[in-house]
Scaffold this motif. Structure first.
Motif, short mmCIF file in Angstrom:
data_model
loop_
_atom_site.label_atom_id
_atom_site.label_comp_id
_atom_site.label_asym_id
_atom_site.label_seq_id
_atom_site.Cartn_x
_atom_site.Cartn_y
_atom_site.Cartn_z
N ILE A 36 0.87 -1.17 0.00
CA ILE A 36 0.00 0.00 0.00
C ILE A 36 0.91 1.22 0.00
CG2 ILE A 36 -1.77 1.25 1.27
CD1 ILE A 36 -2.77 -1.40 2.36
N GLY A 37 1.10 1.79 -1.17
CA GLY A 37 2.07 2.86 -1.37
C GLY A 37 3.14 2.38 -2.33
N ALA A 38 3.48 3.22 -3.31
CA ALA A 38 4.43 2.81 -4.35
C ALA A 38 5.50 3.88 -4.58
CB ALA A 38 3.69 2.50 -5.65
N GLY A 39 5.93 4.52 -3.51
CA GLY A 39 6.95 5.55 -3.61
C GLY A 39 8.35 4.95 -3.57
N SER A 40 9.35 5.80 -3.32
CA SER A 40 10.74 5.37 -3.40
C SER A 40 11.09 4.32 -2.35
CB SER A 40 11.66 6.58 -3.27
OG SER A 40 11.46 7.23 -2.02
N ILE A 41 10.54 4.46 -1.13
CA ILE A 41 10.86 3.48 -0.10
C ILE A 41 10.27 2.12 -0.45
CG2 ILE A 41 8.89 4.20 1.32
CD1 ILE A 41 12.25 2.76 2.55
N SER A 42 9.06 2.11 -1.01
CA SER A 42 8.45 0.84 -1.45
C SER A 42 9.28 0.22 -2.56
CB SER A 42 7.02 1.08 -1.92
OG SER A 42 6.17 1.44 -0.85
N ASP A 43 9.81 1.05 -3.45
CA ASP A 43 10.69 0.56 -4.51
C ASP A 43 11.89 -0.18 -3.92
OD1 ASP A 43 10.06 0.76 -7.24
OD2 ASP A 43 10.32 2.92 -7.23
N ASP A 44 12.53 0.44 -2.94
CA ASP A 44 13.71 -0.17 -2.33
C ASP A 44 13.36 -1.48 -1.64
OD1 ASP A 44 15.21 1.97 -3.19
OD2 ASP A 44 15.18 3.01 -1.26
N VAL A 45 12.26 -1.47 -0.89
CA VAL A 45 11.85 -2.67 -0.16
C VAL A 45 11.50 -3.80 -1.12
CG1 VAL A 45 10.12 -3.64 1.40
CG2 VAL A 45 11.09 -1.38 1.87
N ALA A 46 10.69 -3.48 -2.14
CA ALA A 46 10.26 -4.51 -3.08
C ALA A 46 11.44 -5.09 -3.85
CB ALA A 46 9.22 -3.94 -4.04
N ALA A 47 12.32 -4.21 -4.35
CA ALA A 47 13.45 -4.69 -5.14
C ALA A 47 14.31 -5.65 -4.34
CB ALA A 47 14.27 -3.50 -5.63
N GLN A 48 14.60 -5.30 -3.10
CA GLN A 48 15.47 -6.14 -2.28
C GLN A 48 14.78 -7.42 -1.85
OE1 GLN A 48 17.24 -5.39 1.97
NE2 GLN A 48 18.35 -4.12 0.51
N ALA A 49 13.52 -7.30 -1.40
CA ALA A 49 12.81 -8.47 -0.90
C ALA A 49 12.53 -9.48 -2.01
CB ALA A 49 11.51 -8.04 -0.23
N ILE A 50 12.22 -8.99 -3.21
CA ILE A 50 11.96 -9.89 -4.32
C ILE A 50 13.25 -10.53 -4.81
CG2 ILE A 50 11.15 -9.99 -6.73
CD1 ILE A 50 9.08 -7.81 -5.88
N ALA B 82 -0.38 -10.42 4.01
CA ALA B 82 0.22 -9.34 4.80
C ALA B 82 0.35 -8.11 3.92
CB ALA B 82 1.60 -9.75 5.32
N VAL B 83 0.31 -6.94 4.55
CA VAL B 83 0.46 -5.70 3.79
C VAL B 83 1.64 -4.91 4.35
CG1 VAL B 83 -1.97 -5.55 3.12
CG2 VAL B 83 -1.20 -4.43 5.21
N TYR B 84 2.33 -4.26 3.43
CA TYR B 84 3.38 -3.31 3.77
C TYR B 84 2.84 -1.93 3.44
CZ TYR B 84 7.59 -0.49 3.19
OH TYR B 84 8.52 0.51 3.26
N ILE B 85 2.82 -1.04 4.43
CA ILE B 85 2.22 0.28 4.28
C ILE B 85 3.32 1.34 4.25
CG2 ILE B 85 0.70 2.00 5.33
CD1 ILE B 85 -0.87 -0.36 6.56
N ALA B 86 3.37 2.08 3.15
CA ALA B 86 4.35 3.16 3.01
C ALA B 86 3.67 4.37 2.38
CB ALA B 86 5.54 2.71 2.19
N LEU B 87 2.64 4.84 3.04
CA LEU B 87 1.91 6.04 2.64
C LEU B 87 2.48 7.23 3.40
CD1 LEU B 87 -1.71 4.56 2.83
CD2 LEU B 87 -0.46 5.10 0.73
N PRO B 88 2.03 8.46 3.10
CA PRO B 88 2.39 9.59 3.96
C PRO B 88 2.03 9.29 5.42
CG PRO B 88 1.38 10.38 1.94
CD PRO B 88 1.25 8.89 1.91
N HIS B 89 2.82 9.84 6.33
CA HIS B 89 2.70 9.51 7.75
C HIS B 89 1.27 9.58 8.28
CE1 HIS B 89 6.92 9.78 7.42
NE2 HIS B 89 7.09 11.04 7.77
N SER B 90 0.55 10.61 7.91
CA SER B 90 -0.78 10.83 8.48
C SER B 90 -1.80 9.80 8.00
CB SER B 90 -1.28 12.24 8.13
OG SER B 90 -1.35 12.41 6.73
N LEU B 91 -1.45 8.99 7.02
CA LEU B 91 -2.38 7.98 6.48
C LEU B 91 -2.07 6.58 7.00
CD1 LEU B 91 -2.54 9.19 2.76
CD2 LEU B 91 -3.96 9.91 4.70
N HIS B 92 -1.01 6.44 7.78
CA HIS B 92 -0.58 5.12 8.23
C HIS B 92 -1.63 4.40 9.07
CE1 HIS B 92 4.07 5.76 7.76
NE2 HIS B 92 3.42 5.74 6.62
N VAL B 93 -2.14 5.07 10.09
CA VAL B 93 -3.01 4.39 11.05
C VAL B 93 -4.32 3.98 10.41
CG1 VAL B 93 -4.33 4.68 13.17
CG2 VAL B 93 -1.95 5.40 13.09
N ASP B 94 -4.92 4.83 9.61
CA ASP B 94 -6.18 4.47 8.95
C ASP B 94 -5.99 3.23 8.07
OD1 ASP B 94 -9.01 5.12 7.98
OD2 ASP B 94 -7.89 5.12 6.08
#
Length: 340
Positions: free
Chosen positions: A24-38, A83-95
């Motif tokens: 949930i979220g496809a920004g630069s941090i998600s890019d790094d996480v996905a590339a390495q984990a895959i 399972a979900v990995y959430i990397a949205l703007p900070h204020s959207l994390h909890v929702d």
């Protein structure tokens, strides 16, 4: 000075099943996480959602995610997403976290888990029997696990002082923030120092004194905080507008550890630290090739499979948030001492 080289040859396979992940979220941090984990084969890339559909589609193409969804609820309805990995703007994390938990998913949420402690408590109330963790990936890096072991086995003696000093040389924002917490150096970087200080002392601080420098928009770009832990102290100093440098030292009654690459390895792929215990000579350790994002997701899957507690669970996330709240409150009162 002695020197040791520690190799890290990737994520070791074991009997823990690979989880089906939704991002949930496809920004630069998600890019790094996905590339390495895959690359390390620790995730099954099932689905992705981003606030801009075209961004999610491009992300899926890059990393091989099988489904692209236009809403979070569509992703959460996918039974293949465990399972979900959430990397949205900070204020959207909890929702997003609460919606995922209600859908029966396990959740790994980027730090900061929430804007404040009250929001963390909302996540705790919704967690039920799901595994929920805050994504401080450095806690899974071999160098930080080595440091934790040295603290636990008494090599450092009683912890007396932690210094976390970093400057980032971030560019000026092109436009004012549109969401709460966006661009906050306290939430983005100082939170690492708070987490490591709490880990080192093995307790919560009793009081905090802090100051910040804010832009006209209200975004903090400089943080200086002192945390009191019994008769020990931690100093957290972060500056977004100074040349890049980091100094992290953990001092105990029997020695010290200096961490030269506390968050990311150097350009050569090496994370280096120096230490001295007791009367021994100072020594260096170089940790090479440590895929900390993949290690984080692998450990998360292990916790799901075995019902174990994540390294940074919601109890830990709450402690960090309460300390960040106290830093913010002290700064608003011109550095007045605030009880945590």
């Amino acid at each position: 000075m002695d020197s040791t080289l520690v190799g890290q040859g990737g994520v070791v396979d074991d009997d823990v099943s690979v989880l089906g992940w939704g991002f949930i979220g496809a920004g630069s941090i998600s890019d790094d996480v996905a590339a390495q984990a895959i690359s390390e084969k620790v995730v099954d890339p099932v689905a992705v959602y981003a606030r801009r559909h075209e961004q999610a589609a491009a992300f899926a193409d890059r990393h091989g995610f099988r489904a692209v969804y236009s809403t979070i609820d569509e992703l959460l309805a996918d039974a293949s997403v465990e399972a979900v990995y959430i990397a949205l703007p900070h204020s959207l994390h909890v929702d997003a976290t609460i919606r995922a938990l209600r859908a029966g998913k396990h959740v790994l949420c980027e730090k900061p888990f929430a804007l404040n402690a009250a929001e963390v408590r909302q996540g705790i109330a919704a967690s039920n029997d799901r595994v929920v963790a805050e994504a401080f990936m450095i806690r899974h890096h071999p160098q930080w696990q080595w440091i934790e072991q040295r603290i636990e086995d008494g090599s450092l003696g009683a912890i007396r002082h932690v210094l976390w000093s970093m400057s980032l040389d971030f560019p000026e924002p092109v436009q004012p923030p549109t969401l709460p917490g966006q661009g906050s150096i306290l939430l983005d970087v100082a939170s690492y120092g708070v987490n490591i200080a709490r880990m080192a002392f093995g307790s919560e601080p009793s009081s905090v004194s802090a100051n910040t420098v804010d832009l006209p928009s209200g975004v903090d770009v400089r943080v200086s905080a002192q945390l009191q832990f019994g008769d020990g102290t931690a100093q957290i100093m972060v500056d977004a507008r100074a040349p890049r440098i980091s100094t992290v030292r953990i001092m105990g009654s029997n020695g010290y550890i200096d961490v030269l690459n506390p968050v990311h390895a150097g350009a050569d792929g090496i994370a280096r630290l120096s230490y001295r215990f007791g009367d021994s000579e100072a020594s260096d350790i170089d940790f090479v090739r440590a895929p900390q994002y993949a290690l984080q997701l692998k450990d998360f899957a292990r916790c799901v499979a075995l019902g174990e507690r994540p390294a940074v669970d919601l109890t830990d996330a709450l402690g960090n948030a309460e300390c960040l709240d106290a830093i913010r409150l002290s700064a608003s009162r011109n550095g007045q001492l605030v009880t945590v």
